[in-house]
Enzyme design. Structure first.
Site, PDB file in Angstrom:
ATOM      1  N   GLU A  32     -28.305  -3.440  97.095  1.00  0.00           N
ATOM      2  CA  GLU A  32     -28.373  -2.007  97.403  1.00  0.00           C
ATOM      3  C   GLU A  32     -29.633  -1.430  96.776  1.00  0.00           C
ATOM      4  O   GLU A  32     -29.961  -1.752  95.617  1.00  0.00           O
ATOM      5  CB  GLU A  32     -27.117  -1.326  96.847  1.00  0.00           C
ATOM      6  CG  GLU A  32     -26.650  -0.161  97.654  1.00  0.00           C
ATOM      7  CD  GLU A  32     -26.150  -0.563  99.050  1.00  0.00           C
ATOM      8  OE1 GLU A  32     -26.988  -0.611  99.975  1.00  0.00           O
ATOM      9  OE2 GLU A  32     -24.944  -0.827  99.202  1.00  0.00           O
ATOM     10  N   HIS A  33     -30.318  -0.603  97.535  1.00  0.00           N
ATOM     11  CA  HIS A  33     -31.573   0.010  97.065  1.00  0.00           C
ATOM     12  C   HIS A  33     -32.596  -1.052  96.660  1.00  0.00           C
ATOM     13  O   HIS A  33     -33.351  -0.867  95.714  1.00  0.00           O
ATOM     14  CB  HIS A  33     -31.310   0.987  95.911  1.00  0.00           C
ATOM     15  CG  HIS A  33     -30.703   2.278  96.381  1.00  0.00           C
ATOM     16  ND1 HIS A  33     -31.453   3.294  96.918  1.00  0.00           N
ATOM     17  CD2 HIS A  33     -29.417   2.688  96.416  1.00  0.00           C
ATOM     18  CE1 HIS A  33     -30.645   4.303  97.255  1.00  0.00           C
ATOM     19  NE2 HIS A  33     -29.406   3.956  96.972  1.00  0.00           N
ATOM     20  N   ASP A  35     -34.106  -2.899  99.533  1.00  0.00           N
ATOM     21  CA  ASP A  35     -34.911  -3.204 100.731  1.00  0.00           C
ATOM     22  C   ASP A  35     -36.276  -2.523 100.705  1.00  0.00           C
ATOM     23  O   ASP A  35     -37.285  -3.121 101.055  1.00  0.00           O
ATOM     24  CB  ASP A  35     -34.144  -2.910 102.037  1.00  0.00           C
ATOM     25  CG  ASP A  35     -33.667  -1.475 102.216  1.00  0.00           C
ATOM     26  OD1 ASP A  35     -33.796  -0.671 101.269  1.00  0.00           O
ATOM     27  OD2 ASP A  35     -33.161  -1.160 103.317  1.00  0.00           O
ATOM     28  N   LEU A 122     -22.208   4.166 106.094  1.00  0.00           N
ATOM     29  CA  LEU A 122     -22.024   3.025 107.004  1.00  0.00           C
ATOM     30  C   LEU A 122     -23.113   2.983 108.068  1.00  0.00           C
ATOM     31  O   LEU A 122     -23.016   2.273 109.049  1.00  0.00           O
ATOM     32  CB  LEU A 122     -20.636   3.082 107.660  1.00  0.00           C
ATOM     33  CG  LEU A 122     -19.464   3.126 106.669  1.00  0.00           C
ATOM     34  CD1 LEU A 122     -18.136   3.236 107.411  1.00  0.00           C
ATOM     35  CD2 LEU A 122     -19.471   1.899 105.758  1.00  0.00           C
ATOM     36  N   SER A 124     -24.554   5.259 110.302  1.00  0.00           N
ATOM     37  CA  SER A 124     -24.430   5.803 111.653  1.00  0.00           C
ATOM     38  C   SER A 124     -25.800   6.205 112.201  1.00  0.00           C
ATOM     39  O   SER A 124     -26.044   6.122 113.401  1.00  0.00           O
ATOM     40  CB  SER A 124     -23.500   7.015 111.644  1.00  0.00           C
ATOM     41  OG  SER A 124     -23.944   7.952 110.679  1.00  0.00           O
ATOM     42  N   SER A 125     -26.716   6.615 111.320  1.00  0.00           N
ATOM     43  CA  SER A 125     -28.018   7.084 111.804  1.00  0.00           C
ATOM     44  C   SER A 125     -28.840   5.928 112.384  1.00  0.00           C
ATOM     45  O   SER A 125     -29.414   6.050 113.468  1.00  0.00           O
ATOM     46  CB  SER A 125     -28.786   7.770 110.675  1.00  0.00           C
ATOM     47  OG  SER A 125     -28.766   6.969 109.528  1.00  0.00           O
ATOM     48  N   ASP A 165     -30.648  -1.376 107.543  1.00  0.00           N
ATOM     49  CA  ASP A 165     -29.624  -0.887 108.467  1.00  0.00           C
ATOM     50  C   ASP A 165     -29.942  -1.290 109.903  1.00  0.00           C
ATOM     51  O   ASP A 165     -29.065  -1.716 110.659  1.00  0.00           O
ATOM     52  CB  ASP A 165     -29.518   0.644 108.379  1.00  0.00           C
ATOM     53  CG  ASP A 165     -29.310   1.111 106.952  1.00  0.00           C
ATOM     54  OD1 ASP A 165     -28.904   0.288 106.116  1.00  0.00           O
ATOM     55  OD2 ASP A 165     -29.576   2.294 106.679  1.00  0.00           O
TER      56      ASP A 165
HETATM   57  C1  GLA Z   1     -29.855   3.590 103.196  1.00  0.00           C
HETATM   58  C2  GLA Z   1     -31.195   3.130 103.746  1.00  0.00           C
HETATM   59  C3  GLA Z   1     -31.373   1.629 103.576  1.00  0.00           C
HETATM   60  C4  GLA Z   1     -31.102   1.204 102.131  1.00  0.00           C
HETATM   61  C5  GLA Z   1     -29.787   1.787 101.629  1.00  0.00           C
HETATM   62  C6  GLA Z   1     -29.566   1.512 100.164  1.00  0.00           C
HETATM   63  O1  GLA Z   1     -28.820   3.056 103.955  1.00  0.00           O
HETATM   64  O2  GLA Z   1     -31.298   3.451 105.109  1.00  0.00           O
HETATM   65  O3  GLA Z   1     -32.649   1.258 103.991  1.00  0.00           O
HETATM   66  O4  GLA Z   1     -32.172   1.556 101.296  1.00  0.00           O
HETATM   67  O5  GLA Z   1     -29.725   3.183 101.826  1.00  0.00           O
HETATM   68  O6  GLA Z   1     -29.431   0.145  99.946  1.00  0.00           O
END
Ligand code: GLA
Length: 381
Positions: A32-33, A35, A122, A124-125, A165
């Site tokens: 998480e955080h 990428d 999750l 959606s965007s 995502d």
């Molecule tokens: C959002 C961002 C992703 C990622 C996550 C955290 O979903 O769109 O690129 O950075 O937060 O892991």
């Protein structure tokens, strides 16, 4: 082929559609955080997502409607303005971002529908962006390249997000998590052990990517870039450009805030690789430990936690989960908990009792698809 539910709904409401696309949301097991620092992640695609039905128009307008018009107001955009349209801060921006990757050749009516909660962590965007991008993409489009394009296009909404995502939405594989590396994007599918169950619980605290939390998210992106440059990454480089042998050096960063942020990112990247090994060995207790230490880091060091999600994580532990954590960008949204097929129901019930509005067991699912509409000529799509 069984059509995803939202695709069936948009086709039912637009029976003369010639084309439809569906893109799923995702959960991220771990990573998480990381990428946007060029470090790996381990998400999988959900069976829920966003669908768009399309039919040609005899003019040059792109007309957007949603099955829920009270929440998502319609928009009409001249096709020539897609490329330069200023952002509006609404759902329409995400569709525009997707269409910019693969624009329609003529005017079109688009009808959207979704069965994925908005701003629940999750994604959606990104599902919106990817469904719109796939709609008019060539049949043999390179999905790795399209995922990178979608990630870049989505930054127009103002969030300086990474590429997890969009990659999960376009590359998802049933039964598998995706071990993703970036720059360039690469994906390795890792099977989820059959006994594992990933429970997702929505705290109900909305975490809108385009909303007030955008600044807090972008602030972390900038902190990571500053830390990378202080740790000797080349100009414009990311924490992922700092050699692993140098990671311990983050302890020497003078600014305590940057030290905590970079320390978290390096630890999370190491946990992500360890999680892939644990998955391959079917070692669910170890995977659970990694999830829980990710949660601690996200809450204490990265400061993207939320008390409502914390309560869900604690409840999952008390109900026997191997581990649990906040998922996605954070600041609210959902928690995931790792259990077995036998313990999942009890874990989900405990999370609902602790305040979750809804829970479900997430099955790793296929990535986005594009199909011919009910009114299309045979073999179209
Ligand atoms: C959002 C961002 C992703 C990622 C996550 C955290 O979903 O769109 O690129 O950075 O937060 O892991």
């Amino acid at each position: 082929m069984d059509l995803p539910t939202p695709l069936r709904r948009v086709f039912a409401a637009m029976p003369d559609a010639t084309l439809g696309a569906f893109a799923p949301g995702r959960v991220n097991l771990i990573g998480e955080h990381t990428d946007y620092s060029g470090l790996p992640v381990l998400p999988f695609a959900l069976p829920f997502g966003v669908a768009i039905a399309a039919r040609p128009r005899h003019d040059d307008l792109v007309c957007l409607r949603h099955l829920e018009p009270d929440r998502f107001a319609a928009a009409v955009i001249p096709r020539a303005e897609l490329a330069n349209r200023p952002r509006t801060g609404t759902w329409v921006d995400y569709v525009v971002a997707g269409l910019r990757c693969q624009p329609p050749a003529n005017g079109v009516d688009l009808l959207l529908g979704a069965d994925l909660p908005i701003a629940a962590g999750l994604s959606s965007s990104a599902a919106l962006v990817c469904a719109a991008a796939l709609l008019f993409a060539p049949r043999d489009v390179d999905r790795l390249h399209l995922a990178e394009q979608c990630a870049a296009a989505e930054r127009y909404v103002g969030t300086e997000a990474g590429g997890m995502d969009q990659a999960a939405a376009l590359l998802g594989q049933p039964g598998h998590a995706l071990f993703l590396h970036f720059r360039p994007l690469r994906a390795t599918a890792v099977p989820l052990p059959h006994s594992a169950a990933v429970v997702v619980a929505d705290s109900g605290v909305r975490a809108e990517k385009g909303g007030v939390l955008q600044a807090a998210y972008n602030e972390r992106v900038h902190q990571c870039r500053r830390a990378a440059s202080l740790l000797g990454a080349p100009a414009g480089g990311l924490l992922g450009d700092v050699p692993t042998s140098q990671w311990a050096a983050s302890a020497a960063l003078a600014d305590p805030l940057l030290r905590r942020r970079a320390g978290f990112v390096f630890a999370e990247a190491a946990r992500t690789s360890a999680a892939v090994a644990a998955l391959r060995q079917g070692d669910l207790p170890e995977l659970g430990r990694l999830l829980t230490s990710s949660h601690r880091g996200l809450t204490d060091d990265y400061e993207v936690g939320h008390p409502a999600v914390d309560a869900l994580v604690r409840a999952a532990h008390a109900a026997g989960a191997f581990g649990a954590r906040i998922v996605g960008a954070g600041f609210g949204g959902s928690a995931i908990a790792l259990g077995t097929r036998e313990t999942a129901a009890a874990i989900a019930a405990a999370m609902r009792a602790a305040g979750a509005g809804s829970t479900f067991v997430a099955e790793p699912s296929a990535g986005a698809c594009r199909v011919a509409g009910p009114d299309a000529a045979p073999n179209a799509g």
